[in-house]
Design a protein around this motif. Structure first.
Motif, mmCIF file in Angstrom:
data_model
loop_
_atom_site.group_PDB
_atom_site.id
_atom_site.type_symbol
_atom_site.label_atom_id
_atom_site.label_comp_id
_atom_site.label_asym_id
_atom_site.label_seq_id
_atom_site.Cartn_x
_atom_site.Cartn_y
_atom_site.Cartn_z
ATOM 1 N N ALA A 74 0.821 -1.220 0.000
ATOM 2 C CA ALA A 74 0.000 0.000 0.000
ATOM 3 C C ALA A 74 0.852 1.266 0.000
ATOM 4 C CB ALA A 74 -0.922 -0.006 1.222
ATOM 5 N N ASP A 75 2.124 1.163 0.453
ATOM 6 C CA ASP A 75 3.006 2.330 0.492
ATOM 7 C C ASP A 75 3.829 2.495 -0.790
ATOM 8 O OD1 ASP A 75 2.440 3.562 2.925
ATOM 9 O OD2 ASP A 75 3.730 2.180 4.046
ATOM 10 N N LEU A 76 3.751 1.541 -1.709
ATOM 11 C CA LEU A 76 4.563 1.626 -2.925
ATOM 12 C C LEU A 76 4.274 2.885 -3.761
ATOM 13 C CD1 LEU A 76 4.741 -2.095 -4.133
ATOM 14 C CD2 LEU A 76 6.501 -0.722 -2.993
ATOM 15 N N PRO A 77 2.995 3.312 -3.886
ATOM 16 C CA PRO A 77 2.760 4.550 -4.651
ATOM 17 C C PRO A 77 3.505 5.748 -4.091
ATOM 18 C CG PRO A 77 0.701 3.371 -4.347
ATOM 19 C CD PRO A 77 1.717 2.667 -3.508
ATOM 20 N N ILE A 78 3.557 5.899 -2.754
ATOM 21 C CA ILE A 78 4.238 7.050 -2.166
ATOM 22 C C ILE A 78 5.761 6.867 -2.248
ATOM 23 C CG2 ILE A 78 4.472 6.368 0.272
ATOM 24 C CD1 ILE A 78 3.144 9.735 -0.990
ATOM 25 N N VAL A 79 6.220 5.621 -2.209
ATOM 26 C CA VAL A 79 7.658 5.363 -2.365
ATOM 27 C C VAL A 79 8.113 5.789 -3.761
ATOM 28 C CG1 VAL A 79 9.411 3.537 -2.545
ATOM 29 C CG2 VAL A 79 7.770 3.505 -0.664
ATOM 30 N N PHE A 80 7.359 5.403 -4.786
ATOM 31 C CA PHE A 80 7.737 5.762 -6.152
ATOM 32 C C PHE A 80 7.505 7.251 -6.422
ATOM 33 C CE2 PHE A 80 7.625 1.191 -6.702
ATOM 34 C CZ PHE A 80 8.615 0.969 -7.644
ATOM 35 N N SER A 81 6.422 7.792 -5.872
ATOM 36 C CA SER A 81 6.117 9.209 -6.081
ATOM 37 C C SER A 81 7.215 10.106 -5.520
ATOM 38 C CB SER A 81 4.772 9.552 -5.436
ATOM 39 O OG SER A 81 4.522 10.936 -5.484
ATOM 40 N N ILE A 82 7.549 9.904 -4.252
ATOM 41 C CA ILE A 82 8.584 10.732 -3.627
ATOM 42 C C ILE A 82 9.958 10.414 -4.207
ATOM 43 C CG2 ILE A 82 9.793 11.200 -1.455
ATOM 44 C CD1 ILE A 82 7.170 11.017 -0.003
ATOM 45 N N GLY A 83 10.241 9.121 -4.431
ATOM 46 C CA GLY A 83 11.545 8.739 -4.951
ATOM 47 C C GLY A 83 11.828 9.291 -6.334
ATOM 48 N N LEU A 84 10.851 9.148 -7.239
ATOM 49 C CA LEU A 84 11.065 9.572 -8.627
ATOM 50 C C LEU A 84 10.839 11.063 -8.841
ATOM 51 C CD1 LEU A 84 9.316 6.607 -10.498
ATOM 52 C CD2 LEU A 84 11.766 6.956 -10.121
ATOM 53 N N VAL A 85 9.822 11.615 -8.163
ATOM 54 C CA VAL A 85 9.448 13.007 -8.429
ATOM 55 C C VAL A 85 10.145 13.968 -7.470
ATOM 56 C CG1 VAL A 85 7.527 14.629 -8.648
ATOM 57 C CG2 VAL A 85 7.219 12.252 -9.345
ATOM 58 N N GLN A 86 9.875 13.790 -6.144
ATOM 59 C CA GLN A 86 10.421 14.767 -5.196
ATOM 60 C C GLN A 86 11.936 14.662 -5.062
ATOM 61 O OE1 GLN A 86 8.422 15.123 -1.431
ATOM 62 N NE2 GLN A 86 10.242 15.881 -0.408
ATOM 63 N N MET A 87 12.442 13.434 -5.082
ATOM 64 C CA MET A 87 13.885 13.285 -4.877
ATOM 65 C C MET A 87 14.668 13.358 -6.184
ATOM 66 S SD MET A 87 14.023 10.526 -1.769
ATOM 67 C CE MET A 87 13.401 10.991 -0.142
ATOM 68 N N ALA A 88 14.402 12.456 -7.124
ATOM 69 C CA ALA A 88 15.202 12.416 -8.356
ATOM 70 C C ALA A 88 14.946 13.638 -9.241
ATOM 71 C CB ALA A 88 14.907 11.130 -9.120
ATOM 72 N N ALA A 89 13.684 13.854 -9.612
ATOM 73 C CA ALA A 89 13.374 14.951 -10.529
ATOM 74 C C ALA A 89 13.675 16.308 -9.909
ATOM 75 C CB ALA A 89 11.905 14.878 -10.954
ATOM 76 N N MET A 90 13.287 16.500 -8.652
ATOM 77 C CA MET A 90 13.488 17.802 -8.030
ATOM 78 C C MET A 90 14.974 18.119 -7.852
ATOM 79 S SD MET A 90 11.923 19.386 -4.494
ATOM 80 C CE MET A 90 13.250 18.820 -3.443
ATOM 81 N N LEU A 91 15.758 17.144 -7.377
ATOM 82 C CA LEU A 91 17.191 17.385 -7.202
ATOM 83 C C LEU A 91 17.877 17.680 -8.535
ATOM 84 C CD1 LEU A 91 18.741 14.955 -4.562
ATOM 85 C CD2 LEU A 91 18.666 17.438 -4.548
ATOM 86 N N ALA A 92 17.490 16.938 -9.580
ATOM 87 C CA ALA A 92 18.072 17.179 -10.901
ATOM 88 C C ALA A 92 17.735 18.584 -11.388
ATOM 89 C CB ALA A 92 17.561 16.129 -11.892
#
Length: 299
Positions: A74-92
């Motif tokens: 149930a937490d996988l959507p937030i793991v991928f959302s924060i991991g891909l968007v907030q962390m990877a995309a935002m830092l880049a």
């Protein structure tokens, strides 16, 4: 009862000290990262931060009583959302923008995030736009517009235009994940999920950095490389995340939000001090309008 109140008061004082450190780290982080980007490319630096941050937080979890656990389905959507968007995309996006934009200005534009949360909350969460919040939003947007007035911004500088666009995009994607965080029903704690989010973010960021900027840079084992590793992983990635989670749980939301508004202020001042960036009227007035608008939104 008295002992419980005393313990709560002590906990609050510790949280206030922690949020003070958090504001200083995030504020001074802008000019320091600007200097680091002279020696390492933007995407590889973002990749280094996430990879070392993930290692740091996995080590923290390994020594906790509950240990390292896989995220619940149930937490996988937030793991991928924060991991891909907030962390990877935002830092880049932040690093790509910071490479071509003054550090102080970068801090101001990136912390417009709460302004972009407002329309998202209205459209997605069904929140009502009351008069006070509408005025606050217009005040903040006026500050953003003022940052791009022709007297204080060179519209003929293509790199500056693209760099500023990256920073505003970073603020927007951060706002998008905040909306998702509000709607998600968490099973695991943010601290337990954080290393997995950083790991998820590192994988596509590694591929993107390799394809855009070439093979990873060769970092010789030297004092400078060790300092960079300690700074990038534990100091500006793992520790701030833990501190932010801890502070959010102890202090009232408004207190935390208003205190964090000091980050762009310190970013502007530390950039002037460390990098001799000019504090022109455009940056100062834009900062005051944006901080005023965000403060009003928070209140």
């Amino acid at each position: 009862m008295e002992m419980a109140r005393g313990a709560q008061a002590t906990q609050r004082r510790h949280a206030m000290v922690l949020v003070g450190f958090l504001v200083l780290i995030w504020g001074c982080n802008w000019p320091v990262n600007k200097i680091i980007l002279i020696y390492i490319s933007p995407l590889w630096f973002a990749c280094l931060r996430l990879a070392l941050g993930a290692v740091s937080l996995f080590l923290v979890q390994a020594f906790r009583a509950d240990g390292i656990k896989l995220p619940a389905r149930a937490d996988l959507p937030i793991v991928f959302s924060i991991g891909l968007v907030q962390m990877a995309a935002m830092l880049a996006l932040i690093n790509l923008g910071l490479a071509n934009v003054p550090a102080g200005r970068s801090a101001i534009l990136c912390y417009t995030t709460p302004l972009w949360v407002v329309p998202g909350a209205i459209l997605i969460l069904g929140e009502r736009l009351r008069l006070g919040k509408a005025i606050a939003l217009l005040l903040g947007l006026a500050g953003v517009a003022f940052m791009f007035n022709p007297l204080g911004f060179d519209w003929s500088d293509r790199k500056a235009i693209i760099g500023n666009g990256f920073l505003l995009a970073a603020a927007a994607v951060w706002a998008a994940t905040i909306i998702h965080v509000r709607t998600h029903r968490w099973l695991g704690s943010p601290l337990a999920l954080a290393p997995w989010q950083m790991l998820i973010g590192t994988i596509p960021l590694f591929a993107l950095a390799w394809s855009v900027e070439g093979p990873p840079p060769h970092l010789s084992f030297s004092l400078g490389a060790v300092i960079l590793a300690l700074y990038s992983g534990p100091w500006i990635t793992a520790f701030p995340f833990w501190a932010a989670v801890t502070v959010t749980r102890i202090l009232p939301a408004v207190t935390t939000s208003l205190t964090l508004l000091l980050v762009p202020v310190i970013g502007l001042l530390s950039s002037a001090l460390l990098l001799s960036e000019p504090m022109n009227a455009t940056s100062v007035i834009g900062l005051l309008l944006i901080v005023g608008g965000v403060a009003a939104v928070s209140l």
